[in-house]
Scaffold this motif. Structure first.
Motif, PDB file in Angstrom:
ATOM      1  N   THR A  74       0.829  -1.204   0.000  1.00 45.90           N
ATOM      2  CA  THR A  74       0.000   0.000   0.000  1.00 45.90           C
ATOM      3  C   THR A  74       0.866   1.257   0.000  1.00 45.90           C
ATOM      4  O   THR A  74       0.569   2.243  -0.687  1.00 45.90           O
ATOM      5  CB  THR A  74      -0.928  -0.001   1.226  1.00 45.90           C
ATOM      6  N   ALA A  75       1.952   1.219   0.800  1.00 48.89           N
ATOM      7  CA  ALA A  75       2.860   2.370   0.864  1.00 48.89           C
ATOM      8  C   ALA A  75       3.546   2.597  -0.467  1.00 48.89           C
ATOM      9  O   ALA A  75       3.762   3.749  -0.885  1.00 48.89           O
ATOM     10  CB  ALA A  75       3.884   2.153   1.967  1.00 48.89           C
ATOM     11  N   ARG A  76       3.908   1.535  -1.171  1.00 47.12           N
ATOM     12  CA  ARG A  76       4.525   1.683  -2.486  1.00 47.12           C
ATOM     13  C   ARG A  76       3.557   2.314  -3.477  1.00 47.12           C
ATOM     14  O   ARG A  76       3.948   3.128  -4.321  1.00 47.12           O
ATOM     15  CB  ARG A  76       4.977   0.318  -2.991  1.00 47.12           C
ATOM     16  N   ALA A  77       2.285   1.895  -3.378  1.00 41.70           N
ATOM     17  CA  ALA A  77       1.298   2.453  -4.301  1.00 41.70           C
ATOM     18  C   ALA A  77       1.003   3.913  -3.995  1.00 41.70           C
ATOM     19  O   ALA A  77       0.635   4.698  -4.893  1.00 41.70           O
ATOM     20  CB  ALA A  77       0.005   1.635  -4.222  1.00 41.70           C
ATOM     21  N   ALA A  78       1.181   4.303  -2.739  1.00 36.26           N
ATOM     22  CA  ALA A  78       0.862   5.681  -2.359  1.00 36.26           C
ATOM     23  C   ALA A  78       1.955   6.662  -2.733  1.00 36.26           C
ATOM     24  O   ALA A  78       1.710   7.872  -2.865  1.00 36.26           O
ATOM     25  CB  ALA A  78       0.593   5.755  -0.854  1.00 36.26           C
ATOM     26  N   PRO A  82      11.091   6.018  -3.163  1.00 35.04           N
ATOM     27  CA  PRO A  82      11.492   4.919  -2.293  1.00 35.04           C
ATOM     28  C   PRO A  82      12.023   5.364  -0.939  1.00 35.04           C
ATOM     29  O   PRO A  82      12.112   4.562  -0.012  1.00 35.04           O
ATOM     30  CB  PRO A  82      12.579   4.204  -3.106  1.00 35.04           C
ATOM     31  N   PHE A  83      12.360   6.675  -0.826  1.00 37.05           N
ATOM     32  CA  PHE A  83      12.889   7.174   0.442  1.00 37.05           C
ATOM     33  C   PHE A  83      11.824   7.901   1.264  1.00 37.05           C
ATOM     34  O   PHE A  83      12.155   8.537   2.268  1.00 37.05           O
ATOM     35  CB  PHE A  83      14.071   8.124   0.182  1.00 37.05           C
ATOM     36  N   ALA A  84      10.582   7.825   0.829  1.00 36.74           N
ATOM     37  CA  ALA A  84       9.505   8.453   1.592  1.00 36.74           C
ATOM     38  C   ALA A  84       9.379   7.799   2.964  1.00 36.74           C
ATOM     39  O   ALA A  84       9.654   6.605   3.133  1.00 36.74           O
ATOM     40  CB  ALA A  84       8.197   8.357   0.826  1.00 36.74           C
ATOM     41  N   ALA A  85       8.961   8.601   3.936  1.00 34.56           N
ATOM     42  CA  ALA A  85       8.892   8.099   5.316  1.00 34.56           C
ATOM     43  C   ALA A  85       7.940   6.907   5.421  1.00 34.56           C
ATOM     44  O   ALA A  85       8.220   5.925   6.119  1.00 34.56           O
ATOM     45  CB  ALA A  85       8.447   9.216   6.255  1.00 34.56           C
ATOM     46  N   ARG A  88       9.595   3.800   3.916  1.00 32.16           N
ATOM     47  CA  ARG A  88      10.687   3.309   4.762  1.00 32.16           C
ATOM     48  C   ARG A  88      10.135   2.590   5.996  1.00 32.16           C
ATOM     49  O   ARG A  88      10.614   1.517   6.380  1.00 32.16           O
ATOM     50  CB  ARG A  88      11.595   4.473   5.185  1.00 32.16           C
ATOM     51  N   ALA A  89       9.142   3.182   6.612  1.00 27.96           N
ATOM     52  CA  ALA A  89       8.564   2.577   7.815  1.00 27.96           C
ATOM     53  C   ALA A  89       7.917   1.231   7.500  1.00 27.96           C
ATOM     54  O   ALA A  89       8.070   0.253   8.251  1.00 27.96           O
ATOM     55  CB  ALA A  89       7.536   3.522   8.432  1.00 27.96           C
ATOM     56  N   ALA A  90       7.220   1.170   6.371  1.00 24.89           N
ATOM     57  CA  ALA A  90       6.576  -0.090   5.984  1.00 24.89           C
ATOM     58  C   ALA A  90       7.609  -1.161   5.660  1.00 24.89           C
ATOM     59  O   ALA A  90       7.427  -2.347   5.988  1.00 24.89           O
ATOM     60  CB  ALA A  90       5.659   0.145   4.783  1.00 24.89           C
ATOM     61  N   ARG A  91       8.721  -0.728   5.026  1.00 23.38           N
ATOM     62  CA  ARG A  91       9.782  -1.677   4.683  1.00 23.38           C
ATOM     63  C   ARG A  91      10.456  -2.239   5.936  1.00 23.38           C
ATOM     64  O   ARG A  91      10.719  -3.431   6.045  1.00 23.38           O
ATOM     65  CB  ARG A  91      10.803  -0.995   3.784  1.00 23.38           C
ATOM     66  N   VAL A  92      10.732  -1.386   6.893  1.00 20.73           N
ATOM     67  CA  VAL A  92      11.350  -1.822   8.145  1.00 20.73           C
ATOM     68  C   VAL A  92      10.427  -2.767   8.899  1.00 20.73           C
ATOM     69  O   VAL A  92      10.853  -3.800   9.440  1.00 20.73           O
ATOM     70  CB  VAL A  92      11.720  -0.602   9.014  1.00 20.73           C
ATOM     71  N   ALA A  93       9.131  -2.411   8.936  1.00 20.22           N
ATOM     72  CA  ALA A  93       8.166  -3.255   9.640  1.00 20.22           C
ATOM     73  C   ALA A  93       8.040  -4.620   8.976  1.00 20.22           C
ATOM     74  O   ALA A  93       7.929  -5.651   9.655  1.00 20.22           O
ATOM     75  CB  ALA A  93       6.803  -2.560   9.679  1.00 20.22           C
ATOM     76  N   SER A  94       8.086  -4.657   7.631  1.00 21.42           N
ATOM     77  CA  SER A  94       7.979  -5.928   6.919  1.00 21.42           C
ATOM     78  C   SER A  94       9.195  -6.802   7.176  1.00 21.42           C
ATOM     79  O   SER A  94       9.064  -8.017   7.382  1.00 21.42           O
ATOM     80  CB  SER A  94       7.834  -5.662   5.416  1.00 21.42           C
TER      81      SER A  94
END
Length: 217
Positions: A74-78, A82-85, A88-94
């Motif tokens: 969802t964050a990627r689609a929004a 790639p450096f958007a907060a 980044r937060a979604a990537r770290v959480a995943s």
């Protein structure tokens, strides 16, 4: 024809043949019984409780990981950055959720080792893995010119397993001449290979078999 005598002769011949095959199957049956006993001893309430807790934790971790991956998509689609907060937060959480899932999977695997299935259940599962596909393969391949060889092979393997256990656990009879004395009878029974096949493991002499004794003169 004396049917009673014929039946007795057939029975004696069959028993003699089974007695001669039994020593060959004793190691297989002994290993089976040892493994079955080991598994039964591990199947304690404490290990079952640990297994259920590990399964629950792993299921929760899988659900968390799936949610984190969905949020990452969802964050990627929004945002295309790639450096958007948010990304980044979604990537770290995943990544954290994936790492936690791997850890819980390892704990679950260890818990399953500590609380294994019974050996009988494992044997049924193992035979089912080849029995069911063999039956299906036989049904697909069989014509008037082909035999059901895959299913037959599977049935032979299952029968060999059952027969090996039955022969390995067979109580062997020690034939002794009725004319010998009590002391000679006891000595011959203890020197007979069938006696050692049955009692050697209890004395730490597994795998050793004596030679048949000569009849007294």
């Amino acid at each position: 024809m004396d049917w009673k005598q014929a039946w007795s002769s057939t029975t004696n011949t069959t028993n003699a043949a089974l007695d001669s095959l039994a020593p060959v199957c004793v190691p297989f049956a002994a290993r089976w019984d040892l493994e079955a006993d080991r598994r039964d001893k591990l199947r304690t309430p404490e290990h079952l409780k640990a297994l259920m807790a590990a399964q629950k934790e792993h299921n929760a971790a899988r659900s968390t990981h799936a949610t984190a991956k969905s949020q990452q998509l969802t964050a990627r689609a929004a945002s295309n950055n790639p450096f958007a907060a948010g990304r980044r937060a979604a990537r770290v959480a995943s990544k954290a959720a994936a790492r936690h899932e791997r850890d819980t999977r390892a704990k679950l695997k260890a818990a399953r080792v500590n609380y294994p299935n019974t050996l009988k259940a494992r044997a049924i599962q193992a035979h089912s893995l080849h029995a069911v596909p063999s039956v299906v393969t036989s049904a697909l391949m069989s014509t008037s010119h082909l035999t059901l060889w895959p299913a037959a092979t599977s049935a032979v393997l299952i029968g060999a397993n059952v027969a090996g256990l039955a022969l390995g656990r067979r109580k062997l009879r020690v034939p002794v001449d009725e004319s010998v004395s009590l002391e000679e009878r006891q000595l011959m029974e203890r020197l007979d290979p069938s006696y050692w096949v049955e009692h050697a493991p209890d004395r730490g002499l597994s795998g050793t078999v004596t030679a048949p004794p000569d009849a007294p003169r």
